[in-house]
Design an enzyme around this catalytic site. Structure first.
Site, PDB file in Angstrom:
ATOM      1  N   PRO A  85      25.786  71.982  -8.009  1.00 24.10           N
ATOM      2  CA  PRO A  85      25.587  71.891  -9.457  1.00 24.10           C
ATOM      3  C   PRO A  85      24.161  71.451  -9.806  1.00 24.10           C
ATOM      4  CG  PRO A  85      27.043  70.148  -8.678  1.00 24.10           C
ATOM      5  CD  PRO A  85      26.792  71.046  -7.525  1.00 24.10           C
ATOM      6  N   GLU A 112      30.975  64.668  -2.248  1.00 19.74           N
ATOM      7  CA  GLU A 112      29.846  64.365  -3.133  1.00 19.74           C
ATOM      8  C   GLU A 112      28.611  65.144  -2.703  1.00 19.74           C
ATOM      9  OE1 GLU A 112      32.291  62.715  -5.296  1.00 19.74           O
ATOM     10  OE2 GLU A 112      30.191  62.643  -5.922  1.00 19.74           O
ATOM     11  N   ARG A 154      27.084  93.969  -4.091  1.00 19.02           N
ATOM     12  CA  ARG A 154      27.272  95.188  -4.901  1.00 19.02           C
ATOM     13  C   ARG A 154      25.939  95.867  -5.208  1.00 19.02           C
ATOM     14  NH1 ARG A 154      26.332  94.714 -10.287  1.00 19.02           N
ATOM     15  NH2 ARG A 154      27.821  96.322 -10.869  1.00 19.02           N
ATOM     16  N   ASP A 169      24.258  97.622 -15.650  1.00 17.64           N
ATOM     17  CA  ASP A 169      24.907  96.301 -15.666  1.00 17.64           C
ATOM     18  C   ASP A 169      24.415  95.476 -16.848  1.00 17.64           C
ATOM     19  OD1 ASP A 169      26.258  96.682 -13.361  1.00 17.64           O
ATOM     20  OD2 ASP A 169      24.946  95.452 -12.096  1.00 17.64           O
TER      21      ASP A 169
HETATM   22  O1  LIG Z   1      30.211  72.014  -8.359  1.00 18.06           O
HETATM   23  C1  LIG Z   1      29.875  72.424  -7.103  1.00 18.06           C
HETATM   24  C2  LIG Z   1      30.359  71.704  -5.980  1.00 18.06           C
HETATM   25  C3  LIG Z   1      30.005  72.124  -4.704  1.00 18.06           C
HETATM   26  C4  LIG Z   1      29.179  73.231  -4.527  1.00 18.06           C
HETATM   27  C5  LIG Z   1      28.722  73.941  -5.642  1.00 18.06           C
HETATM   28  C6  LIG Z   1      29.058  73.534  -6.938  1.00 18.06           C
HETATM   29  C7  LIG Z   1      28.525  74.292  -8.085  1.00 18.06           C
HETATM   30  C8  LIG Z   1      28.788  74.109  -9.408  1.00 18.06           C
HETATM   31  C9  LIG Z   1      28.030  75.091 -10.071  1.00 18.06           C
HETATM   32  N1  LIG Z   1      27.376  75.796  -9.154  1.00 18.06           N
HETATM   33  O2  LIG Z   1      27.676  75.319  -7.925  1.00 18.06           O
END
Ligand SMILES: Oc1ccccc1-c1ccno1
Length: 237
Positions: A85, A112, A154, A169
């Site tokens: 994230p 985490e 793709r 697309d």
């Molecule tokens: O929220 C996550 C937890 C682990 C690995 C990736 C993510 C994530 C959230 C949004 N993009 O990747």
């Protein structure tokens, strides 16, 4: 292209062998390797995580296990992609960049996250991209990896059949796709826009572009505001 994925839930990635990526594998366009991170553990409990330095909730994935795994799975010429994230946004431009790579390695984190030193160490010999698929939090990286792989694979020549193409697309020209219609011409009192029945391909193309632009202005004005940061060639995460 070869893709390797490391996860503590390798079965989670099984659907990749269906539909699009499955066809690419059958046609020899794509080689897919899925690896269980626990194969690189050395303790009887096959532990992959530990408590975080500095305290705080949850557990952090261990550098020793990940380090030995990536030493085996990720050669120097590969692109190491880490879904998180806290990453740079994954966009269609990212998928296009990834689709030109000969070897992608995806590291699926859980808990985490993965000890940062894993990526600092890897960056000494491979290109590393920490990438997010959106502003939300998942439990692990597997879903993000599947989305990125489908968006990437793709685009590889030969993967999409003749009657499927990615030239029109959404995002391919920076705007969203307009509405699509098929038979019947009348359905529950709703008609197909007459221009689509005209056979005038120039008018149809112009109408579709106008519709896409209107949809983009209404739903994604940010796409019209100019270039944004994404996990492209000039962004090492
Ligand atoms: O929220 C996550 C937890 C682990 C690995 C990736 C993510 C994530 C959230 C949004 N993009 O990747």
């Amino acid at each position: 292209m070869r893709i390797d994925i490391v996860s503590i839930f390798p079965d989670y990635l099984a659907p990749l062998r269906l539909s699009l990526p499955g066809k690419a594998i059958d046609r020899g366009i794509l080689e897919l390797g899925v690896h269980d991170l626990r194969s690189w553990t050395r303790d009887v409990h096959r532990s992959v995580d530990d408590t975080p330095y500095g305290g705080g909730p949850g557990m952090v994935m261990r550098p020793d296990v990940w380090g030995e795994c990536l030493d085996d799975v990720c050669p120097d010429d590969a692109l190491l992609v880490v879904p998180t994230p806290a990453g740079v946004p994954f966009t269609q431009a990212t998928a296009e960049e990834f689709s030109t790579e000969s070897h992608l390695v995806f590291a699926c984190g859980r808990y985490e996250g993965i000890d940062q030193r894993v990526f600092d160490d890897a960056a000494r010999r491979v290109r590393v991209r920490e990438v997010s698929i959106g502003d939300f939090v998942l439990i692990g990286g597997e879903v993000a990896v599947m989305a990125m792989i489908e968006a990437t694979v793709r685009l590889i020549p030969g993967v999409l059949g003749n009657n499927e193409s990615h030239e029109q697309d959404s995002f391919s020209d920076g705007i969203l796709e307009g509405p699509a219609y098929t038979r019947p011409q009348q359905w529950r009192g709703l008609s197909v826009p007459p221009v689509l029945l005209s056979g005038d391909h120039a008018r149809i193309a112009a109408w579709r572009h106008e519709q896409g632009l209107a949809r983009t202005e209404a739903l994604r004005p940010d796409l019209l505001a100019g270039p944004t940061v994404s996990a492209g060639p000039d962004h090492t995460a």
